[in-house]
Design a protein around this motif. Structure first.
Motif, mmCIF file in Angstrom:
data_model
loop_
_atom_site.group_PDB
_atom_site.id
_atom_site.type_symbol
_atom_site.label_atom_id
_atom_site.label_comp_id
_atom_site.label_asym_id
_atom_site.label_seq_id
_atom_site.Cartn_x
_atom_site.Cartn_y
_atom_site.Cartn_z
ATOM 1 N N GLY A 1 32.552 38.954 46.191
ATOM 2 C CA GLY A 1 33.467 39.370 45.141
ATOM 3 C C GLY A 1 32.607 40.120 43.926
ATOM 4 N N THR A 2 33.163 40.630 42.795
ATOM 5 C CA THR A 2 32.856 41.209 41.641
ATOM 6 C C THR A 2 33.381 40.555 40.422
ATOM 7 O OG1 THR A 2 34.630 42.619 41.569
ATOM 8 C CG2 THR A 2 32.707 43.421 43.079
ATOM 9 N N VAL A 3 32.310 41.091 39.442
ATOM 10 C CA VAL A 3 32.762 40.689 38.017
ATOM 11 C C VAL A 3 32.165 41.658 37.106
ATOM 12 C CG1 VAL A 3 32.173 38.131 38.306
ATOM 13 C CG2 VAL A 3 30.301 39.571 37.578
ATOM 14 N N ALA A 4 32.993 42.019 36.170
ATOM 15 C CA ALA A 4 32.568 43.151 35.246
ATOM 16 C C ALA A 4 31.525 42.870 34.306
ATOM 17 C CB ALA A 4 33.914 43.316 34.287
ATOM 18 N N GLU A 5 30.755 43.793 33.784
ATOM 19 C CA GLU A 5 29.793 43.533 32.840
ATOM 20 C C GLU A 5 30.012 42.619 31.811
ATOM 21 O OE1 GLU A 5 26.650 46.427 30.108
ATOM 22 O OE2 GLU A 5 28.146 47.231 31.146
ATOM 23 N N GLY A 6 29.155 41.764 31.588
ATOM 24 C CA GLY A 6 29.424 40.662 30.525
ATOM 25 C C GLY A 6 29.839 39.133 31.082
ATOM 26 N N PHE A 7 30.354 39.536 32.352
ATOM 27 C CA PHE A 7 30.980 38.322 33.171
ATOM 28 C C PHE A 7 29.948 37.653 34.196
ATOM 29 C CE2 PHE A 7 34.143 40.202 30.777
ATOM 30 C CZ PHE A 7 35.172 39.230 30.551
ATOM 31 N N GLU A 8 28.515 38.129 34.131
ATOM 32 C CA GLU A 8 27.794 37.464 35.099
ATOM 33 C C GLU A 8 27.674 36.099 35.050
ATOM 34 O OE1 GLU A 8 26.609 41.756 33.913
ATOM 35 O OE2 GLU A 8 27.199 39.970 32.784
ATOM 36 N N GLY A 9 27.793 35.612 33.776
ATOM 37 C CA GLY A 9 27.912 33.983 33.751
ATOM 38 C C GLY A 9 28.885 33.221 34.297
ATOM 39 N N VAL A 10 30.029 34.098 34.576
ATOM 40 C CA VAL A 10 31.136 33.259 35.305
ATOM 41 C C VAL A 10 30.625 33.425 36.817
ATOM 42 C CG1 VAL A 10 33.587 33.743 36.197
ATOM 43 C CG2 VAL A 10 32.683 34.335 33.820
ATOM 44 N N ARG A 11 30.126 34.428 37.325
ATOM 45 C CA ARG A 11 29.698 34.239 38.875
ATOM 46 C C ARG A 11 28.485 33.139 39.007
ATOM 47 N NH1 ARG A 11 29.558 38.475 43.122
ATOM 48 N NH2 ARG A 11 28.410 37.341 44.830
ATOM 49 N N GLU A 12 27.687 32.918 37.962
ATOM 50 C CA GLU A 12 26.756 32.078 38.041
ATOM 51 C C GLU A 12 27.304 30.645 38.135
ATOM 52 O OE1 GLU A 12 24.096 32.734 34.621
ATOM 53 O OE2 GLU A 12 23.498 34.631 35.239
ATOM 54 N N LEU B 1 38.535 32.465 42.505
ATOM 55 C CA LEU B 1 38.701 32.782 40.859
ATOM 56 C C LEU B 1 38.798 34.147 40.596
ATOM 57 C CD1 LEU B 1 38.233 31.477 38.226
ATOM 58 C CD2 LEU B 1 35.733 31.895 38.531
ATOM 59 N N ALA B 2 39.962 34.299 39.853
ATOM 60 C CA ALA B 2 40.242 35.609 39.306
ATOM 61 C C ALA B 2 40.356 35.550 37.841
ATOM 62 C CB ALA B 2 41.473 36.262 40.122
ATOM 63 N N ALA B 3 40.055 36.568 37.175
ATOM 64 C CA ALA B 3 40.541 36.616 35.513
ATOM 65 C C ALA B 3 40.743 37.821 35.295
ATOM 66 C CB ALA B 3 39.319 35.771 34.874
ATOM 67 N N TYR B 4 41.625 38.009 33.916
ATOM 68 C CA TYR B 4 41.872 39.242 33.427
ATOM 69 C C TYR B 4 41.604 38.996 32.100
ATOM 70 C CZ TYR B 4 44.415 41.348 37.146
ATOM 71 O OH TYR B 4 44.869 41.839 38.370
ATOM 72 N N VAL B 5 41.332 40.011 31.353
ATOM 73 C CA VAL B 5 40.976 40.106 29.796
ATOM 74 C C VAL B 5 41.863 41.481 29.225
ATOM 75 C CG1 VAL B 5 39.412 39.960 27.834
ATOM 76 C CG2 VAL B 5 38.891 38.673 29.801
ATOM 77 N N ASN B 6 42.749 41.132 28.346
ATOM 78 C CA ASN B 6 43.687 42.050 27.696
ATOM 79 C C ASN B 6 44.174 43.054 28.813
ATOM 80 O OD1 ASN B 6 43.140 41.070 25.171
ATOM 81 N ND2 ASN B 6 41.342 42.248 24.925
ATOM 82 N N ASP C 1 36.701 38.816 40.112
ATOM 83 C CA ASP C 1 37.451 38.666 41.348
ATOM 84 C C ASP C 1 36.401 37.923 42.445
ATOM 85 O OD1 ASP C 1 39.014 38.698 43.522
ATOM 86 O OD2 ASP C 1 38.572 40.779 43.719
ATOM 87 N N LEU C 2 36.492 36.724 42.542
ATOM 88 C CA LEU C 2 35.428 35.942 43.414
ATOM 89 C C LEU C 2 36.079 35.048 44.265
ATOM 90 C CD1 LEU C 2 32.821 34.753 40.310
ATOM 91 C CD2 LEU C 2 32.562 36.901 41.986
#
Length: 383
Positions: free
Chosen positions: A8-19, A36-41, A47-48
Motif C-alpha cells: 500500500g501507500t502513504v502520503a508524504e509526512g505519513f511515513e511514520g504510520v507505515r513504519e 489500515l486507512a486514514a483520511y485528513v480533512n 492505505d495499507l
C-alpha cells in the motif's frame, strides 16, 4: 494479494504510520490479515494492508463498527428534525411501552440505557440476522434493569431497537437509508447488506489463536450463564452464539443487521467517517458541528453493568477521546469484536479505519495495536 508483507501507500509526512504498521506486522499481530486507512480533512493519506491473502479491497466482518454506520443514519435524521432525542421511544413505537419502558427516551436508548439487552434462552444465528424479528421480540419484554437508571452494552440488539424507531418514522430501514444517503453517494466499501456479487471479495473471520494458558484464562473468566454479560452476548443460547460463525454466515451478511452484521474494509470505514466530518469529493460534511457535539458528548460513563468494565459512550457512538488521549473531546466512532476500530476526530481532521481478520487475545473491540497506529496517524496529521 499480499504474500505476507506490508503493501500500500502513504502520503508524504505519513511515513511514520507505515513504519508503525510494519512493526505491528513484524510482531505477528497482523499475520492473518489487517488493513489500515486514514483520511485528513477529506483526503486519503494512508492505505495499507498486510497478511496472507489480504488485499486492499478485501472485505470481512467488522462487527460493532456497524453500530457507527447505523447511528450515523440516526444522527442525520436528528439533524433533519425527523427524530427528537428527548422524545419517548414509545411515542414512535407504541408496542415498546410495555413492561415499564414507556418513559425511555431516544437519547437514553442510544446511550445503552434501555436494559433490553437480549432474551432468556438467547437468539439463534438466524434470528440475530434479522433486525425486524429482534425488534418485534424485544418490544414487549421486561427490561433487565429499570430503564434509564444504568447503562450496559446492548451488543447484538441496539441497532434493531434504534432501527425500529427509524422505520416507524420514515417507513424505511436503517440499512436502506444508509445505502441511499451514505454508502452509495460516496461509493463506500462498507456494506449493511453485502450484495451476492461482492461475496468473492469476502474473507472469513478467523478465531483467535491461544496457548493452553490463555485458553485456561478465558475459561476461568467465562461469565455465568444467567449473567447480564451472557444474556447480552448470546452465551445463554443453546448452543451459545459463536461470533466467528455470526460474521461468516451469509444470511447475516446479506441482511446486514445494524448492530454487528456489517461487512467492509479499512478504506470503506475510514471514508465513511471522513465524509461525516469533512468535505469529500466536493460534498459538504454530512454532520454539522452541533450534531457532532451532541452525539459525541460523553453521556453514559462509568461501569457498564453488562461488561463490568469502565467505558464511555456518547449517543450511539463510543466517545473515544478518553480512551485515546491524543484525540479531541468530540472524537466519535466504534470498535468491533475482531479488533477493528474506526473513528472521526474533528479536532485533527482525521478519519481512521483499521480492520483485522483474526480475533485478538484478549478478545474485544479496538485491539491494542490501535493505540499505536491511531497515535501515529494523528501525530503525522498534526505535525
Amino acid at each position: 494479494m499480499s504474500e505476507g508483507g506490508v503493501q500500500g501507500t502513504v502520503a508524504e509526512g505519513f511515513e511514520g504510520v507505515r513504519e508503525e504498521f510494519d512493526a505491528v506486522f513484524a510482531e505477528g499481530i497482523t499475520e492473518s490479515g489487517a488493513q489500515l486507512a486514514a483520511y485528513v480533512n477529506g483526503q486519503q493519506v494512508v492505505d495499507l494492508w498486510a497478511g496472507d491473502g489480504m488485499a486492499g479491497d478485501s472485505l470481512t466482518g467488522v462487527y460493532s463498527v456497524t453500530k457507527g454506520a447505523a447511528h450515523l443514519v440516526v444522527a442525520l435524521l436528528v439533524q433533519d428534525g425527523l427524530l427528537e432525542l428527548d422524545r419517548e421511544v414509545a411515542s414512535y413505537w407504541p408496542q415498546f411501552a410495555a413492561e415499564g419502558k414507556d418513559r425511555l427516551t431516544l437519547r437514553e436508548l442510544l446511550g445503552h440505557r434501555a436494559g433490553l439487552i437480549g432474551v432468556d434462552g438467547g437468539f439463534s444465528t438466524e434470528e440475530l440476522a434479522d433486525d425486524r424479528l429482534l425488534a418485534a421480540r424485544l418490544a414487549g419484554l421486561r427490561p433487565y434493569w429499570e430503564p434509564g437508571t444504568a447503562y450496559g452494552y446492548h451488543a447484538f440488539v441496539i441497532g434493531a431497537l434504534t432501527g425500529e424507531v427509524v422505520r416507524r418514522v420514515t417507513g424505511r430501514s436503517i440499512q436502506e437509508l444508509y445505502e441511499e444517503r451514505v454508502r452509495a453517494p460516496y461509493g463506500l466499501d462498507f456494506h449493511l447488506g453485502l450484495p451476492e456479487a461482492l461475496e468473492s471479495r469476502y474473507l472469513d473471520v478467523l478465531p483467535m489463536r491461544t496457548t493452553p494458558e490463555q485458553l485456561a484464562e478465558l475459561r476461568a473468566d467465562a461469565p455465568a450463564p444467567d449473567s447480564l454479560m451472557a444474556i447480552a452476548f448470546g452465551l445463554n443460547a443453546d448452543p451459545p452464539t459463536d461470533l466467528v460463525e455470526l460474521a461468516n454466515t451469509r444470511t447475516v451478511r446479506a441482511l446486514g443487521q445494524a448492530s454487528a452484521g456489517g461487512v467492509g474494509n479499512a478504506r470503506g470505514v475510514a471514508a465513511m467517517y471522513a465524509a461525516a466530518i469533512s468535505e469529500v469529493d466536493g460534498r459538504a460534511p454530512m454532520l454539522k458541528p452541533d450534531t457532532i457535539a451532541e452525539f459525541a458528548r460523553l453521556y453514559s460513563v462509568g461501569t457498564d453493568v453488562v461488561t463490568g468494565e469502565e467505558d464511555q459512550f456518547g449517543l450511539g457512538f463510543q466517545a473515544l477521546g478518553v480512551r485515546y488521549p491524543f484525540l479531541g473531546e468530540d472524537a466519535f466512532g466504534h470498535g468491533g469484536a475482531a479488533g477493528a476500530q474506526a473513528f472521526a476526530d474533528p479536532a485533527s481532521g482525521v478519519a481512521y479505519g483499521y480492520v483485522r481478520r483474526r480475533f485478538p487475545f484478549p478478545p474485544g473491540g479496538g485491539s491494542v495495536e490501535n493505540d499505536r497506529l491511531a497515535a501515529a496517524v494523528v501525530r503525522a496529521a498534526t505535525a
